[in-house]
Design a protein around this motif. Structure first.
Motif, short mmCIF file in Angstrom:
data_model
loop_
_atom_site.label_atom_id
_atom_site.label_comp_id
_atom_site.label_asym_id
_atom_site.label_seq_id
_atom_site.Cartn_x
_atom_site.Cartn_y
_atom_site.Cartn_z
N GLY A 12 20.92 -20.74 3.81
CA GLY A 12 20.32 -20.16 2.43
C GLY A 12 19.99 -21.35 1.49
O GLY A 12 19.82 -21.04 0.26
N VAL A 17 20.87 -21.09 -5.66
CA VAL A 17 22.28 -21.70 -5.64
C VAL A 17 22.10 -22.91 -4.50
O VAL A 17 22.66 -23.81 -4.58
N PHE A 35 19.68 -24.27 6.76
CA PHE A 35 19.24 -23.12 7.67
C PHE A 35 19.08 -21.98 6.90
O PHE A 35 19.60 -21.52 6.06
N ARG A 40 11.52 -24.21 1.56
CA ARG A 40 10.86 -24.49 0.28
C ARG A 40 10.89 -26.00 -0.21
O ARG A 40 10.35 -26.50 -1.11
N GLY A 49 15.58 -19.83 10.60
CA GLY A 49 16.36 -19.07 11.21
C GLY A 49 17.09 -17.88 10.63
O GLY A 49 17.17 -17.82 9.29
N ILE A 51 20.43 -15.44 10.16
CA ILE A 51 21.91 -15.59 10.42
C ILE A 51 22.35 -14.20 11.21
O ILE A 51 23.62 -14.23 11.64
N SER A 112 30.27 -15.39 -2.35
CA SER A 112 30.67 -14.03 -2.57
C SER A 112 30.13 -13.64 -3.87
O SER A 112 28.71 -14.30 -4.32
N GLY A 169 26.92 -13.57 -13.29
CA GLY A 169 25.56 -14.01 -13.30
C GLY A 169 25.29 -15.63 -13.34
O GLY A 169 26.07 -16.23 -13.91
N ILE A 170 24.28 -16.04 -12.78
CA ILE A 170 23.91 -17.38 -12.51
C ILE A 170 22.79 -17.79 -13.20
O ILE A 170 21.65 -17.04 -13.04
N GLN A 177 15.52 -14.89 -10.62
CA GLN A 177 15.89 -13.38 -10.67
C GLN A 177 16.37 -13.02 -12.34
O GLN A 177 15.72 -12.13 -12.70
P1 NAD Z 1 18.65 -16.62 -3.48
O1 NAD Z 1 17.52 -15.36 -3.09
O2 NAD Z 1 17.75 -17.44 -4.39
O3 NAD Z 1 18.60 -17.43 -2.17
C1 NAD Z 1 19.18 -16.84 -0.88
C2 NAD Z 1 18.68 -17.52 0.13
O4 NAD Z 1 18.92 -16.99 1.37
C3 NAD Z 1 16.92 -17.69 0.35
O5 NAD Z 1 16.25 -18.82 0.40
C4 NAD Z 1 16.80 -16.84 1.45
O6 NAD Z 1 15.45 -16.94 2.16
C5 NAD Z 1 18.00 -16.96 2.46
N1 NAD Z 1 18.12 -15.70 3.31
C6 NAD Z 1 18.29 -14.38 3.15
N2 NAD Z 1 18.56 -13.60 4.13
C7 NAD Z 1 18.61 -14.68 5.18
C8 NAD Z 1 18.83 -14.52 6.40
N3 NAD Z 1 19.09 -13.40 7.02
N4 NAD Z 1 19.00 -15.77 7.01
C9 NAD Z 1 18.86 -17.04 6.65
N5 NAD Z 1 18.70 -17.04 5.40
C10 NAD Z 1 18.44 -15.90 4.59
O7 NAD Z 1 19.74 -16.18 -4.17
P2 NAD Z 1 20.71 -16.98 -4.82
O8 NAD Z 1 20.65 -16.50 -6.19
O9 NAD Z 1 20.65 -18.38 -4.74
O10 NAD Z 1 22.15 -16.40 -4.34
C11 NAD Z 1 22.87 -17.23 -3.68
C12 NAD Z 1 24.35 -16.32 -3.32
O11 NAD Z 1 24.82 -16.10 -4.37
C13 NAD Z 1 24.11 -15.15 -2.57
O12 NAD Z 1 25.04 -14.95 -1.73
C14 NAD Z 1 24.27 -14.06 -3.71
O13 NAD Z 1 24.68 -12.86 -3.30
C15 NAD Z 1 25.33 -14.83 -4.43
N6 NAD Z 1 25.30 -14.40 -5.83
C16 NAD Z 1 24.20 -14.75 -6.92
C17 NAD Z 1 24.12 -14.42 -8.10
C18 NAD Z 1 23.15 -14.72 -8.68
O14 NAD Z 1 23.00 -14.19 -10.25
N7 NAD Z 1 21.94 -15.05 -8.45
C19 NAD Z 1 25.42 -13.81 -8.52
C20 NAD Z 1 26.59 -13.69 -7.83
C21 NAD Z 1 26.38 -14.03 -6.64
#
Ligand code: NAD
Length: 242
Positions: A12, A17, A35, A40, A49, A51, A112, A169-170, A177
């Protein structure tokens, strides 16, 4: 005797993040690969790939000689079909664990969510000992809880040490988002209403601090401190102090 240099695979790593984690690892001179299903950025070795396909993971882990996985991948909140959450966050975690153990990876850090303990009501002063709610709030949070459980249960098995972090929240650079969602609410004219007495609280974490927490967690997994009592909860602050 020189120690083996850590090789990080950020799953990811093209996301919000994940990208900050990659940047911080690069800044301290670590070996980093990404991976993800989308690319980007072009400044690290990238492996395309999914997961949920264990063989793709295993192939990349062997090719790169990964020693530490930082797994941040998840579908974003708000998907129409909830089955995608179980496929990626539950089956995907199973595949990551299994591939990691088969490839001899020694550390696995999982992103998580604070949502795993949210049941729709007020959540005040909970810590990591709080149980998951009996009725999960939604499929996203339920799948994150199940994924986290799998990750933590894998700790110490097959040569793997694991840890999970629960951000709320991030916000920060690269967010696609939270600010976008707030702006869309503004555009829809939904900001003329007040819910409650205007004293509602919510936790937010700066993405750079969260990325740093992942690096600290990965570093500390090498020599995890032993709990001083069976009730001690290991938090980032307590880990840093040890
Ligand atoms: P994001 O959508 O920006 O990044 C997630 C990445 O995972 C993306 O680049 C996506 O292409 C990749 N991805 C999705 N499905 C996939 C798969 N099957 N195989 C490989 N790659 C895959 O999300 P984020 O905001 O960076 O969130 C990162 C983590 O933090 C997540 O696990 C999310 O649950 C957790 N989280 C986010 C927030 C928030 O506010 N953004 C809050 C709490 C927890």
């Amino acid at each position: 005797m020189s120690q083996r240099k850590e090789v990080y695979l950020v799953i990811g790593g093209s996301g919000f993040v994940g990208r900050h984690i990659v940047e911080q690892l690069l800044a301290r001179g670590d070996i980093v690969c990404v991976f993800d299903i989308v690319q980007r950025h072009h400044d690290v070795d990238f492996y395309s790939g999914d997961i949920t396909d264990e063989s793709q993971l295993l192939d990349v882990l062997s090719k790169t000689g990964t020693t530490c996985i930082i797994h941040t991948a998840s579908p974003p909140h708000g998907a129409k079909d909830p089955s995608i959450y179980y496929k990626v966050n539950v089956d995907g975690c199973k595949a990551v664990i299994s591939a990691a153990q088969a490839a001899g990876v020694t550390k696995l850090v999982y992103t998580s969510s604070a949502g795993v303990v949210f049941d729709g009501g007020d959540v005040v002063n909970l810590d990591e000992r709080a149980p998951f709610p009996e009725k999960p709030f939604d499929a996203y949070n339920d799948s994150k809880a199940q994924g986290e459980k799998l990750i933590l249960e894998a700790n110490g098995k097959g040569g793997l040490l694991t840890v999970a972090l629960r951000p709320a929240g991030i916000f920060g650079e690269g967010d696609r988002q939270m600010m976008v969602g707030l702006y869309q609410a503004y555009q829809r004219g939904q900001t003329h209403f007040q819910v409650g007495d205007n004293n509602n609280l919510f936790d937010y974490t700066y993405v750079g601090n969260l990325a740093k927490a992942h690096l600290i967690a990965a570093d500390k997994l090498s020599s995890p401190p032993l709990p001083t009592s069976s009730h001690e909860t290991l938090t980032i602050d307590s880990l840093k102090a040890k």
